[in-house]
Design a protein around this motif. Structure first.
Motif, mmCIF file in Angstrom:
data_model
loop_
_atom_site.group_PDB
_atom_site.id
_atom_site.type_symbol
_atom_site.label_atom_id
_atom_site.label_comp_id
_atom_site.label_asym_id
_atom_site.label_seq_id
_atom_site.Cartn_x
_atom_site.Cartn_y
_atom_site.Cartn_z
ATOM 1 N N TYR A 59 30.900 28.102 60.360
ATOM 2 C CA TYR A 59 29.881 28.151 61.463
ATOM 3 C C TYR A 59 30.620 29.029 62.495
ATOM 4 O O TYR A 59 31.794 29.259 62.453
ATOM 5 N N ARG A 60 29.692 29.920 63.150
ATOM 6 C CA ARG A 60 30.034 30.926 64.166
ATOM 7 C C ARG A 60 28.877 31.018 65.236
ATOM 8 O O ARG A 60 27.896 30.855 65.010
ATOM 9 N N LEU A 61 29.280 31.398 66.389
ATOM 10 C CA LEU A 61 28.449 31.574 67.284
ATOM 11 C C LEU A 61 28.118 32.874 67.653
ATOM 12 O O LEU A 61 28.586 33.856 67.382
ATOM 13 N N GLY A 62 26.688 33.218 67.712
ATOM 14 C CA GLY A 62 26.258 34.360 67.347
ATOM 15 C C GLY A 62 25.040 34.656 68.609
ATOM 16 O O GLY A 62 24.980 33.903 69.448
ATOM 17 N N THR A 63 24.486 35.755 68.597
ATOM 18 C CA THR A 63 23.304 35.990 69.580
ATOM 19 C C THR A 63 22.326 36.112 68.586
ATOM 20 O O THR A 63 22.072 36.783 67.727
ATOM 21 N N PRO A 64 20.994 35.308 69.304
ATOM 22 C CA PRO A 64 19.947 35.396 68.648
ATOM 23 C C PRO A 64 19.323 36.614 68.361
ATOM 24 O O PRO A 64 19.045 37.437 69.384
ATOM 25 N N SER A 65 18.517 36.861 67.105
ATOM 26 C CA SER A 65 17.923 38.115 66.919
ATOM 27 C C SER A 65 16.511 37.938 67.727
ATOM 28 O O SER A 65 15.784 37.099 68.038
ATOM 29 N N ARG A 66 15.960 39.064 67.884
ATOM 30 C CA ARG A 66 14.638 39.204 68.155
ATOM 31 C C ARG A 66 13.892 38.297 67.543
ATOM 32 O O ARG A 66 12.686 37.635 67.933
ATOM 33 N N ALA A 67 13.721 38.201 66.169
ATOM 34 C CA ALA A 67 12.854 37.398 65.420
ATOM 35 C C ALA A 67 12.894 36.179 65.739
ATOM 36 O O ALA A 67 12.225 35.170 65.644
ATOM 37 N N MET A 68 14.177 35.631 65.771
ATOM 38 C CA MET A 68 14.628 34.201 66.320
ATOM 39 C C MET A 68 13.829 33.931 67.661
ATOM 40 O O MET A 68 13.263 32.880 67.617
ATOM 41 N N VAL A 69 14.089 34.591 68.460
ATOM 42 C CA VAL A 69 13.361 34.459 69.960
ATOM 43 C C VAL A 69 11.878 34.306 69.718
ATOM 44 O O VAL A 69 11.161 33.387 70.089
ATOM 45 N N ALA A 70 11.148 35.377 68.913
ATOM 46 C CA ALA A 70 9.919 35.112 68.570
ATOM 47 C C ALA A 70 9.464 34.030 67.904
ATOM 48 O O ALA A 70 8.406 33.475 68.257
ATOM 49 N N ALA A 71 10.255 33.629 67.020
ATOM 50 C CA ALA A 71 9.991 32.326 66.219
ATOM 51 C C ALA A 71 9.935 31.040 67.127
ATOM 52 O O ALA A 71 9.056 30.265 67.060
ATOM 53 N N ALA A 72 10.764 31.106 67.920
ATOM 54 C CA ALA A 72 10.820 30.027 68.754
ATOM 55 C C ALA A 72 9.450 30.153 69.791
ATOM 56 O O ALA A 72 9.070 28.951 70.197
ATOM 57 N N PHE A 73 9.422 31.204 70.334
ATOM 58 C CA PHE A 73 8.059 31.214 71.253
ATOM 59 C C PHE A 73 6.934 31.041 70.470
ATOM 60 O O PHE A 73 6.033 30.221 70.955
ATOM 61 N N ALA A 74 6.670 31.335 69.165
ATOM 62 C CA ALA A 74 5.511 30.957 68.553
ATOM 63 C C ALA A 74 5.409 29.539 68.033
ATOM 64 O O ALA A 74 4.297 28.887 68.122
ATOM 65 N N THR A 75 6.579 28.986 68.061
ATOM 66 C CA THR A 75 6.539 27.447 67.807
ATOM 67 C C THR A 75 6.263 26.618 69.015
ATOM 68 O O THR A 75 5.493 25.567 68.922
#
Length: 82
Positions: A59-75
């Motif tokens: 496991y590693r801590l990262g920065t969410p990609s634009r695609a991840m933010v868009a998917a969260a918003f869509a969901t």
């Protein structure tokens, strides 16, 4: 300090760790660490999992990609960001 906080602090180092490595640092179990990682993800931390060279999940801590933010918003819509 809680295991959740300790786990987050370890991941903030920028390195990747297996649940077993984190459990060993804090005299815990892999299952408990995995549960804490799940809780941290639910709180919005971008914790990525990768297969380590030994075949275990790291496991590693990262920065969410634009695609991840868009998917969260869509969901979940905009309330996920409040």
């Amino acid at each position: 300090m809680s295991l959740q906080t300790k786990t987050l602090n370890v991941l903030r180092s920028g390195k990747q760790f297996t649940a077993g490595q984190i459990a060993g640092l804090f005299n815990s179990t892999e299952g408990s660490v995995a549960a804490r990682i799940s809780e941290l993800r639910a709180q919005g931390y971008a914790i990525y999992s990768n297969k380590a060279k030994n075949g275990k999940t790291a496991y590693r801590l990262g920065t969410p990609s634009r695609a991840m933010v868009a998917a969260a918003f869509a969901t979940a819509g905009s309330q996920v960001f409040n």
